[in-house]
Design a protein around this motif. Structure first.
Motif, short mmCIF file in Angstrom:
data_model
loop_
_atom_site.label_atom_id
_atom_site.label_comp_id
_atom_site.label_asym_id
_atom_site.label_seq_id
_atom_site.Cartn_x
_atom_site.Cartn_y
_atom_site.Cartn_z
N PHE A 1 -12.92 0.12 -10.18
CA PHE A 1 -12.39 -0.10 -8.83
C PHE A 1 -10.88 0.10 -8.86
O PHE A 1 -10.28 0.29 -9.93
N GLY A 2 -10.28 0.02 -7.69
CA GLY A 2 -8.84 0.13 -7.64
C GLY A 2 -8.33 0.35 -6.24
O GLY A 2 -9.09 0.30 -5.25
N THR A 3 -7.03 0.57 -6.15
CA THR A 3 -6.38 0.86 -4.88
C THR A 3 -5.56 2.13 -5.02
O THR A 3 -4.77 2.25 -5.95
N HIS A 4 -5.80 3.07 -4.13
CA HIS A 4 -4.98 4.28 -4.09
C HIS A 4 -4.20 4.29 -2.77
O HIS A 4 -4.75 3.95 -1.72
N VAL A 5 -2.93 4.65 -2.87
CA VAL A 5 -2.08 4.69 -1.68
C VAL A 5 -1.44 6.08 -1.62
O VAL A 5 -0.87 6.56 -2.61
N CYS A 6 -1.56 6.68 -0.45
CA CYS A 6 -1.04 8.03 -0.28
C CYS A 6 -0.01 8.03 0.85
O CYS A 6 -0.22 7.41 1.89
N VAL A 7 1.10 8.70 0.61
CA VAL A 7 2.10 8.89 1.66
C VAL A 7 2.17 10.38 1.97
O VAL A 7 2.30 11.20 1.04
N VAL A 8 2.06 10.71 3.25
CA VAL A 8 2.11 12.12 3.64
C VAL A 8 3.24 12.35 4.64
O VAL A 8 3.64 11.45 5.36
#
Lengths: 824, 165
Positions: free
Chosen positions: A642-649
């Motif tokens: 599991f985990g958390t992914h964070v994307c900035v566009v």
């Protein structure tokens, strides 16, 4: 970067350089096309130019006369095959209509690229020329490419089946879904097209078959050499003792080489006819047409919640485009996704309904993530939509619904037991890295300047199911796979104390030779440099199941550990015998099996091996000589990373171009064996997801012609489009195996696409846009902006998101150009 | 195979004289005739760069060049990057140390393209991430997500500048 502290001299937890690399960086590795056998012939395949047709005639007489051409064969010539190409899922109680699929078509073709004839000759170039001379007359039939059109059964892909609908499969849990949705304060609905993609390993497929004196040897660029051998035994009626399958260096797989390939059979059969080895190497344009595709679902989802943001029900109705036939696991892919339908959340009532549908396109099957990216996408974009509907923060709504750490192991409404998780910790760590306050301030300031891009942030808090798989649960009497998914290891200590490990896992870039060596070395107190890991040859190790589904470490690696531990236990007895001590007082320390409390007294592995192989008088009375262990490990449960992914566009409002400017990934795959390898898997996995979300799409036109037939049209991301990733880990042990480890090969791909889509929506929500289907090409984003402008700015209502008309060719802005439109 | 033509090349410092079919691609000459199989084929359209090698010091995609076009040329392939004493080239070392490869199939082409990129540089400062990313956009990798490839090339550039990485 969290660093794992390991006791001195232990290699597990260290980022060791890979043992594989010296041959790979010097051009000394041996991929299948590098192998040349004496007398070897080449094969070229004549492929259908029609998406749907009856074959009226095939005339191979012209090429047969050409110099060096040894044979031209059709499906009729190969009537001695005992079985069509396999599909390995037969769920008890589910009726599945299976279209027969032979290595060469038998009178009927159902997609562009369907194999109709094979030409064999002396020269690589000459067989391609000759294949063009084979005259095939087709009687074209009506074509259906859109999956929802196909469901109407107005045009049948296989008339003999009477329908395009192959099967329906439903799983529900926790109560009646309709009642639960009706009782919810809010229900959000959406339709999601999870489009067709390609695996696109840089090495295309290829194989060589040599049939000699009743013995068949096949070299194939495959992820599953033992399964290929098993199938050859069934299909050609030869015992497995007479079949050897070798996966040499394999140049990437991504699921695309988890397949029983028609061309493997073609080469083997032709080799038997001609008594010469036969090689077939796929071209890229063949690869785009006939290496299996992935994804391709139309998903209708509904999510219910209370007014204060607690999710009450989640329903997914999945229409799966299988293409014209079944691949090895094709119909099973969405079902695998259903296993993690609840994601990280406590959702009391869930239901998944899946309909498998045939179309006049190539088959879809497992591509990196296989069902789980699609399900995670549905869940993670819908939860953002729910947050918007409720006026909640997208982080707050996730926290509110997380399964708390204290609840593990956690039984989902489907009766699946999540092994371990600490979702808050991964999210917290990601937020520490990201700094949301700073981000929101920056976002607001950018919006004030119309010349600057629109910036957005997107979250994906995922869990996935891997470590395939407990054999009783997934095998023929359980979930219905044709075989259990255990893994084998053979550990052999040599007389001088070096070690060879044979694994049934079959890597193609993952680094097993290094990671598995670290695991085994630590159990003997030796340097991983003296532990050689051998894989991919059915003649060397025991039966194995191969590499896919992020299974290698948590099944294959654990098998290696257990086998080594059994030998280590024997070593302790030998050492205890020689030191006149108790075996319980012997431990591996500082490179020796030494006496607890008196580490100077001890024996190295080489010294123990000397007893076991050379001087039998030093062995305990009655103990077998030798240090060797074969073991098959079957896990008790799956594992759930599991985990958390964070994307900035950044979105360019003028052109619609989306750029990923930041990516934070916090993943938890249990204790790290080699952190460097984990980071590498995350980088590649996320990149695969970025590719799908922004650039990649397999496109067919309405006549079933493949538009994206080369890398000119199918846009893989290049170094220029991909950001540097900020990776970190938390470590939560899995109780499913003794190493506590979970898989990581697919996690990045599973997490990635919703993070990007959510980020783009976050950038555009104030423009009145809350839904755009992937791939988020400049054209699509620009169209969404134009439509929003037409509607007037401002928050949109909570209905279905922006629906886009069919799109024309081309794309605005720079970056890869992607053909749009078509039916896929 | 039709008409043959004479070809004289030096590959990795060794001279070869051959009669080759006029339509023979350079990559097949290297792989099939000279048995230098480190140069790979990954596409038909010169997009992927797996076949990259150096012809007279410039990187070329050898699947898109006829062997005869290289008559008289000096060619370097991945096999020629290792020193006579077995020492790895700084790029090879950089890829190994930085986990710049997984399946390894694109790696020879990446290394050759990077060699050309580093050789063309005019500035003598450290090479930026952006410069490497732009310089390698003609080479595709499906495994690594490029990040460690970029690090590998930067490390090699530093090693060539004589700076400890």
């Amino acid at each position: 970067m969290s660093v794992v502290q390991t006791p001195a001299g232990r290699s597990v937890g260290q980022s060791l350089r890979r043992k594989e690399d010296p041959r790979l960086i010097t051009g000394r590795a041996t991929y299948v096309d590098d192998i040349v056998l004496p007398g070897m012939l080449y094969a070229a395949v004549v492929r259908s130019t029609e998406a749907h047709a009856n074959i009226v005639s095939i005339d191979g007489s012209s090429p047969l006369g050409r110099p060096g051409i040894k044979g031209v064969y059709t499906g009729e010539d190969m009537s001695d095959l005992l079985a069509p190409l396999p599909m390995a899922w037969a769920p008890p109680g589910v009726e599945i209509k299976t279209p027969e699929r032979w290595p060469l078509a038998r009178g009927h073709v159902a997609h562009v690229g369907d194999a109709v004839a094979m030409v064999i000759g002396e020269d690589r170039y000459a067989v391609v020329d000759a294949a063009e001379q084979v005259q095939v007359e087709y009687e074209p039939l009506p074509v259906v490419v859109d999956v929802e059109e196909a469901l109407k059964d107005e045009i049948l892909v296989h008339a003999s089946l009477g329908t395009n609908k192959t099967h329906e499969w439903s799983m529900g849990g926790g109560g009646d879904i309709e009642q639960a949705l009706a009782a919810s304060d809010v229900v959000v609905e959406r339709r999601i097209v999870n489009h067709r993609t390609a695996g696109a390993a840089i090495e295309c497929r290829g194989c060589i078959a040599e049939y000699r004196a009743g013995q068949l040897t096949v070299w194939s660029s495959t992820q599953v050499p033992h399964l290929v051998r098993l199938f050859f035994a069934v299909q050609m009626g030869i015992g497995e003792d007479k079949v050897r399958v070798i996966a040499p260096e394999v140049g990437g797989g991504f699921g695309g080489k988890l397949q029983i390939m028609a061309e493997e059979t073609l080469c083997a059969w032709a080799s038997k006819q001609l008594d010469r080895p036969v090689k077939w190497i796929e071209t890229r344009s063949e690869n785009m047409a006939v290496s299996h595709h992935g994804r391709d679902q139309v998903d209708y989802v509904r999510m219910g919640a209370t007014r204060d943001g607690r999710i009450t029900a989640f329903h997914a109705n999945i229409i799966q485009d299988l293409g014209a036939y079944f691949g090895l696991l094709g119909p099973m892919i969405p079902e695998l996704g259903a296993f993690v339908m609840t994601g990280c959340y406590k959702i009391p009532v869930v239901q998944t309904d899946i309909t498998g549908v045939l179309t006049n396109k190539y088959i879809t099957d497992a591509i990196r993530g296989a069902g789980r990216p699609e399900m995670t996408h549905m869940l993670e974009v819908t939860i953002d939509q729910l947050a918007e509907e409720l006026g909640m923060d997208q982080i707050e709504i996730r926290r509110k619904n997380f399964i708390p750490e204290a609840d593990f192991p956690y039984d989902t409404p489907y009766g699946i037991t999540y092994d371990s998780g600490n979702y808050e910790a991964a999210l917290d760590r990601a937020l520490e890295i990201v700094d949301m306050d700073a981000f929101r301030a920056e976002q607001a300031s950018l919006r004030e300047d119309p010349t600057r891009p629109l910036r957005g942030i997107g979250f994906s808090t995922y869990t996935e199911v891997c470590g395939l798989a407990p054999s009783r649960a997934v095998g023929p009497s359980g979930f219905g796979l044709g075989i259990g998914l255990y893994e084998s290891a053979l550990v052999r200590v040599h007389p001088t104390g070096s070690v060879t490990v044979y694994t049934g896992a079959s890597p193609h870039g993952q680094g097993h030779e290094t990671g598995f060596a670290q695991i085994v070395a630590d159990r003997f107190g030796v340097d991983p440099a003296v532990v050689e890991v051998v894989h991919g040859d059915t003649a060397t190790g025991p039966m194995g199941l191969g590499t896919y589904g992020s299974r290698s470490l948590s099944i294959g690696g654990v098998a290696c550990a257990h086998a080594a531990e059994r030998i280590a236990a024997k070593c302790r007895e030998i050492v205890a015998h020689n030191l006149e001590a108790d075996p319980g007082d012997i431990e591996v320390r500082n490179g020796k099996f030494s006496l607890k409390g008196d580490p100077d007294q001890g024996m190295t592995l080489a010294e123990v091996a000397g007893c076991a192989y050379i001087d039998a008088t030093k062995m305990p009375e009655g103990m077998e000589l030798g240090l060797e262990q074969t073991l098959i490990y079957d896990p008790s449960n799956f594992v759930f990373p599991f985990g958390t992914h964070v994307c900035v566009v950044d979105v360019d409002a003028e052109t619609g171009k989306v750029s990923v400017v930041r990516w934070v990934a916090v993943d938890d795959c249990g204790p790290a064996v080699n952190p460097m390898l984990i980071d590498g898997q995350v980088h590649g996995g996320v990149t695969h997801g970025i590719g799908q979300a922004l650039y990649e799409q397999v496109v067919y036109d309405e006549r079933g012609q493949l538009i994206t037939g080369t890398f000119l049209d199918y846009a893989l991301p290049t170094a220029e489009e991909i950001p540097s990733f900020e990776t970190d880990r938390t470590e939560t042990k899995s109780p499913s195996n003794s190493l506590g480890v979970k898989g990581i090969g697919e996690a990045g791909t599973i997490a990635a696409t919703p993070a990007i889509v959510n980020a783009v929506i976050d950038a555009l929500r104030h423009k009145g846009i809350s839904d755009i289907d992937m791939p988020l090409t400049p054209m699509r984003v620009w169209q969404a902006l134009e439509e929003a402008r037409g509607r007037g700015e401002g928050p949109r209502d909570s209905e279905q998101g922006v629906s886009l008309p069919p799109q024309g060719e081309g794309s605005a802005g720079s970056g890869p150009t992607i053909p749009e439109g078509g039916a896929s | 195979m039709g008409r043959t033509v004479p070809l004289q090349v030096a590959v990795n410092g060794e001279s070869y004289e051959s009669e080759v079919p006029a339509r023979l691609l350079l990559v097949h000459y290297l792989r099939d005739e000279l048995k230098l199989t480190g140069t790979h084929v990954g596409c038909d359209t010169s997009n992927c760069g797996a076949c990259t090698c150096l012809v007279d010091g410039e990187s070329v995609k050898s699947c898109t060049l006829l062997a005869v076009q290289c008559d008289g040329a000096q060619i370097t392939t991945i096999e020629g990057m290792v020193g006579d004493d077995g020492t790895l080239h700084p790029l090879q070392e950089g890829f190994w140390a930085n986990h710049g490869l997984q399946c390894g199939y694109c790696t020879p082409g990446m290394i050759m393209a990077a060699a050309d990129l580093l050789a063309r540089r005019t500035g003598d400062g450290p090479i930026s991430e952006e410069e490497v990313r732009k310089g390698l956009e003609g080479n595709l990798c499906r495994c690594t997500g490029y990040q460690n490839i970029v690090k590998a090339v930067q490390a090699a550039a530093e090693a060539q500048r004589g700076v400890a990485a």
